[in-house]
Design a protein around this motif. Structure first.
Motif, PDB file in Angstrom:
ATOM      1  N   THR A  70      -5.925   0.690   2.271  1.00  0.00           N
ATOM      2  CA  THR A  70      -4.721   0.732   3.095  1.00  0.00           C
ATOM      3  C   THR A  70      -4.552  -0.616   3.783  1.00  0.00           C
ATOM      4  O   THR A  70      -5.505  -1.135   4.377  1.00  0.00           O
ATOM      5  N   CYS A  71      -3.364  -1.180   3.715  1.00  0.00           N
ATOM      6  CA  CYS A  71      -3.098  -2.527   4.216  1.00  0.00           C
ATOM      7  C   CYS A  71      -3.098  -2.563   5.741  1.00  0.00           C
ATOM      8  O   CYS A  71      -2.316  -1.844   6.381  1.00  0.00           O
ATOM      9  N   PRO A  72      -3.948  -3.389   6.376  1.00  0.00           N
ATOM     10  CA  PRO A  72      -3.962  -3.491   7.837  1.00  0.00           C
ATOM     11  C   PRO A  72      -2.645  -3.994   8.417  1.00  0.00           C
ATOM     12  O   PRO A  72      -2.205  -3.524   9.472  1.00  0.00           O
ATOM     13  N   CYS A  73      -2.003  -4.940   7.753  1.00  0.00           N
ATOM     14  CA  CYS A  73      -0.721  -5.463   8.235  1.00  0.00           C
ATOM     15  C   CYS A  73       0.332  -4.367   8.206  1.00  0.00           C
ATOM     16  O   CYS A  73       1.075  -4.161   9.173  1.00  0.00           O
ATOM     17  N   ALA A 116      -0.711   2.097   0.792  1.00  0.00           N
ATOM     18  CA  ALA A 116      -2.079   2.104   0.274  1.00  0.00           C
ATOM     19  C   ALA A 116      -2.002   2.118  -1.243  1.00  0.00           C
ATOM     20  O   ALA A 116      -0.958   2.421  -1.822  1.00  0.00           O
ATOM     21  N   GLN A 117      -3.105   1.785  -1.890  1.00  0.00           N
ATOM     22  CA  GLN A 117      -3.093   1.725  -3.346  1.00  0.00           C
ATOM     23  C   GLN A 117      -4.491   2.000  -3.898  1.00  0.00           C
ATOM     24  O   GLN A 117      -5.485   1.809  -3.207  1.00  0.00           O
ATOM     25  N   ARG A 118      -4.511   2.473  -5.147  1.00  0.00           N
ATOM     26  CA  ARG A 118      -5.802   2.589  -5.824  1.00  0.00           C
ATOM     27  C   ARG A 118      -6.326   1.193  -6.084  1.00  0.00           C
ATOM     28  O   ARG A 118      -5.595   0.297  -6.524  1.00  0.00           O
ATOM     29  N   VAL A 192     -31.094  -9.932  -7.042  1.00  0.00           N
ATOM     30  CA  VAL A 192     -31.364 -11.347  -6.805  1.00  0.00           C
ATOM     31  C   VAL A 192     -30.097 -12.192  -6.833  1.00  0.00           C
ATOM     32  O   VAL A 192     -30.068 -13.304  -6.309  1.00  0.00           O
ATOM     33  N   ASP A 193     -29.041 -11.656  -7.438  1.00  0.00           N
ATOM     34  CA  ASP A 193     -27.785 -12.401  -7.495  1.00  0.00           C
ATOM     35  C   ASP A 193     -26.663 -11.411  -7.781  1.00  0.00           C
ATOM     36  O   ASP A 193     -26.907 -10.309  -8.288  1.00  0.00           O
ATOM     37  N   TYR A 194     -25.442 -11.806  -7.448  1.00  0.00           N
ATOM     38  CA  TYR A 194     -24.303 -10.950  -7.741  1.00  0.00           C
ATOM     39  C   TYR A 194     -23.027 -11.773  -7.787  1.00  0.00           C
ATOM     40  O   TYR A 194     -22.932 -12.861  -7.222  1.00  0.00           O
ATOM     41  N   VAL A 195     -22.053 -11.231  -8.489  1.00  0.00           N
ATOM     42  CA  VAL A 195     -20.677 -11.720  -8.431  1.00  0.00           C
ATOM     43  C   VAL A 195     -19.799 -10.484  -8.509  1.00  0.00           C
ATOM     44  O   VAL A 195     -20.097  -9.536  -9.242  1.00  0.00           O
ATOM     45  N   LEU A 196     -18.738 -10.450  -7.720  1.00  0.00           N
ATOM     46  CA  LEU A 196     -17.904  -9.261  -7.657  1.00  0.00           C
ATOM     47  C   LEU A 196     -16.428  -9.631  -7.601  1.00  0.00           C
ATOM     48  O   LEU A 196     -16.071 -10.716  -7.142  1.00  0.00           O
ATOM     49  N   ARG A 197     -15.621  -8.706  -8.060  1.00  0.00           N
ATOM     50  CA  ARG A 197     -14.167  -8.883  -8.054  1.00  0.00           C
ATOM     51  C   ARG A 197     -13.536  -7.598  -7.547  1.00  0.00           C
ATOM     52  O   ARG A 197     -13.777  -6.522  -8.105  1.00  0.00           O
ATOM     53  N   VAL A 198     -12.760  -7.675  -6.472  1.00  0.00           N
ATOM     54  CA  VAL A 198     -12.036  -6.508  -5.995  1.00  0.00           C
ATOM     55  C   VAL A 198     -10.555  -6.715  -6.294  1.00  0.00           C
ATOM     56  O   VAL A 198     -10.016  -7.803  -6.128  1.00  0.00           O
ATOM     57  N   ASP A 199      -9.926  -5.649  -6.747  1.00  0.00           N
ATOM     58  CA  ASP A 199      -8.554  -5.702  -7.242  1.00  0.00           C
ATOM     59  C   ASP A 199      -7.748  -4.615  -6.550  1.00  0.00           C
ATOM     60  O   ASP A 199      -7.947  -3.423  -6.812  1.00  0.00           O
ATOM     61  N   HIS A 200      -6.856  -5.011  -5.642  1.00  0.00           N
ATOM     62  CA  HIS A 200      -5.976  -4.066  -4.965  1.00  0.00           C
ATOM     63  C   HIS A 200      -4.635  -4.047  -5.706  1.00  0.00           C
ATOM     64  O   HIS A 200      -3.893  -5.035  -5.662  1.00  0.00           O
ATOM     65  N   ARG A 201      -4.341  -2.954  -6.358  1.00  0.00           N
ATOM     66  CA  ARG A 201      -3.159  -2.858  -7.213  1.00  0.00           C
ATOM     67  C   ARG A 201      -1.954  -2.445  -6.359  1.00  0.00           C
ATOM     68  O   ARG A 201      -1.611  -1.271  -6.264  1.00  0.00           O
ATOM     69  N   GLU A 202      -1.379  -3.445  -5.774  1.00  0.00           N
ATOM     70  CA  GLU A 202      -0.386  -3.321  -4.710  1.00  0.00           C
ATOM     71  C   GLU A 202       0.720  -2.310  -4.994  1.00  0.00           C
ATOM     72  O   GLU A 202       1.288  -2.274  -6.091  1.00  0.00           O
ATOM     73  N   SER A 203       1.028  -1.496  -3.970  1.00  0.00           N
ATOM     74  CA  SER A 203       2.202  -0.631  -4.048  1.00  0.00           C
ATOM     75  C   SER A 203       3.422  -1.290  -3.407  1.00  0.00           C
ATOM     76  O   SER A 203       4.547  -0.829  -3.587  1.00  0.00           O
ATOM     77  N   LEU A 204       3.207  -2.386  -2.673  1.00  0.00           N
ATOM     78  CA  LEU A 204       4.318  -3.118  -2.056  1.00  0.00           C
ATOM     79  C   LEU A 204       4.854  -4.206  -2.986  1.00  0.00           C
ATOM     80  O   LEU A 204       6.063  -4.378  -3.131  1.00  0.00           O
ATOM     81  N   HIS A 205       3.936  -4.958  -3.633  1.00  0.00           N
ATOM     82  CA  HIS A 205       4.316  -6.076  -4.485  1.00  0.00           C
ATOM     83  C   HIS A 205       4.189  -5.703  -5.962  1.00  0.00           C
ATOM     84  O   HIS A 205       3.469  -4.768  -6.309  1.00  0.00           O
ATOM     85  N   PRO A 206       4.836  -6.452  -6.848  1.00  0.00           N
ATOM     86  CA  PRO A 206       4.680  -6.216  -8.275  1.00  0.00           C
ATOM     87  C   PRO A 206       3.460  -6.921  -8.859  1.00  0.00           C
ATOM     88  O   PRO A 206       3.307  -6.994 -10.076  1.00  0.00           O
ATOM     89  N   HIS A 207       2.607  -7.459  -7.992  1.00  0.00           N
ATOM     90  CA  HIS A 207       1.382  -8.121  -8.458  1.00  0.00           C
ATOM     91  C   HIS A 207       0.195  -7.548  -7.690  1.00  0.00           C
ATOM     92  O   HIS A 207       0.366  -6.834  -6.696  1.00  0.00           O
ATOM     93  N   ASN A 208      -1.002  -7.858  -8.137  1.00  0.00           N
ATOM     94  CA  ASN A 208      -2.217  -7.369  -7.492  1.00  0.00           C
ATOM     95  C   ASN A 208      -2.737  -8.388  -6.487  1.00  0.00           C
ATOM     96  O   ASN A 208      -2.472  -9.588  -6.595  1.00  0.00           O
ATOM     97  N   ALA A 209      -3.507  -7.899  -5.517  1.00  0.00           N
ATOM     98  CA  ALA A 209      -4.228  -8.775  -4.591  1.00  0.00           C
ATOM     99  C   ALA A 209      -5.693  -8.761  -5.004  1.00  0.00           C
ATOM    100  O   ALA A 209      -6.303  -7.687  -5.096  1.00  0.00           O
TER     101      ALA A 209
END
Length: 229
Positions: A70-73, A116-118, A192-209
């Motif tokens: 859910t978007c804080p703004c 909010a978005q999945r 010992v190491d990690y790399v991660l990607r979080v993808d918010h599939r915006e319901s407000l915009h036509p693109h993802n954050a």
């Protein structure tokens, strides 16, 4: 995996000193609802990779966790819209009864709602080959506990209410979500190491954050190595 990688090298009778194994599957996990006694199955994409290069073992494990963000703004703007409406409706009232406030809340509290978005957290970890490896569900649980809003399998009304409450108490931008997951992984000695990607599939915009984070150790994962599930 360790024994299989060694057997693959030995089976080549000296023709090769290296071996590699990659396994992809969906892990079925039975999950209890947030409040009720309902049970349901979640399916988590998992990738396990092992490699033996000149006698050195390396293990990597990747998981995907779906959650709600859910978007804080948007949340702040929704609260401000409700406050503005309250002030307008009672601009001439200095004293309000409890019943008046309750009636107003029933009628107007959903005047504005945050979007909010999945969302998805794709997390790749490098494991310490000298320690007991965590199960995929261990890593999934670390991530879900950090985020607090994983999607649900089976729900009753009380579960959906609790889900709404958790969303309200855990509003986050994609950057916030990635920080939460990174902090959880930093506390695990077997990672010992990690790399991660979080993808918010915006319901407000036509693109993802999207936010990408690497642990940042010398010779380790870089942002460009983010998981591609």
């Amino acid at each position: 995996i360790k024994h299989l990688l060694n057997d693959m090298v030995h089976g080549q009778a000296g023709l090769s000193k290296n071996s590699f194994l990659k396994v992809k599957f969906e892990l079925p996990v039975e999950r209890k609802a947030l409040v009720s006694e309902q049970m349901g199955w979640r399916h988590y994409p998992v990738v396990i990779e092992g490699q033996l290069i000149k006698g050195e073992l390396k293990f990597q494990l990747t998981v995907r966790v779906a959650y709600s963000s859910t978007c804080p703004c948007s949340g702040a703007l929704a609260k401000q819209a409700i406050l503005d409406e309250f002030q307008k409706d009672f601009s001439n009232s200095n004293v309000l009864s409890r019943e008046q406030v309750e009636d107003w809340l029933k009628a107007k509290s959903l005047l504005a709602t945050p979007h909010a978005q999945r969302s998805y957290a794709d997390v790749k970890v490098a494991l310490n080959p000298e320690s007991i490896a965590p199960e995929p569900i261990d890593i999934i649980d670390w991530i879900e506990e950090a985020l607090q809003t994983p999607v649900q399998a089976a729900v009753k009304r009380e579960d959906e209410q609790e889900f709404a409450r958790r969303n309200g108490q855990n509003m986050m931008f994609c950057e916030d979500a990635s920080r939460r997951v990174a902090k959880a992984l930093d506390q695990q000695d077997r990672v010992v190491d990690y790399v991660l990607r979080v993808d918010h599939r915006e319901s407000l915009h036509p693109h993802n954050a999207v936010s990408v984070v690497a642990k940042g150790i010398r010779g380790g994962f870089e942002s460009k190595d983010f998981p591609k599930m």
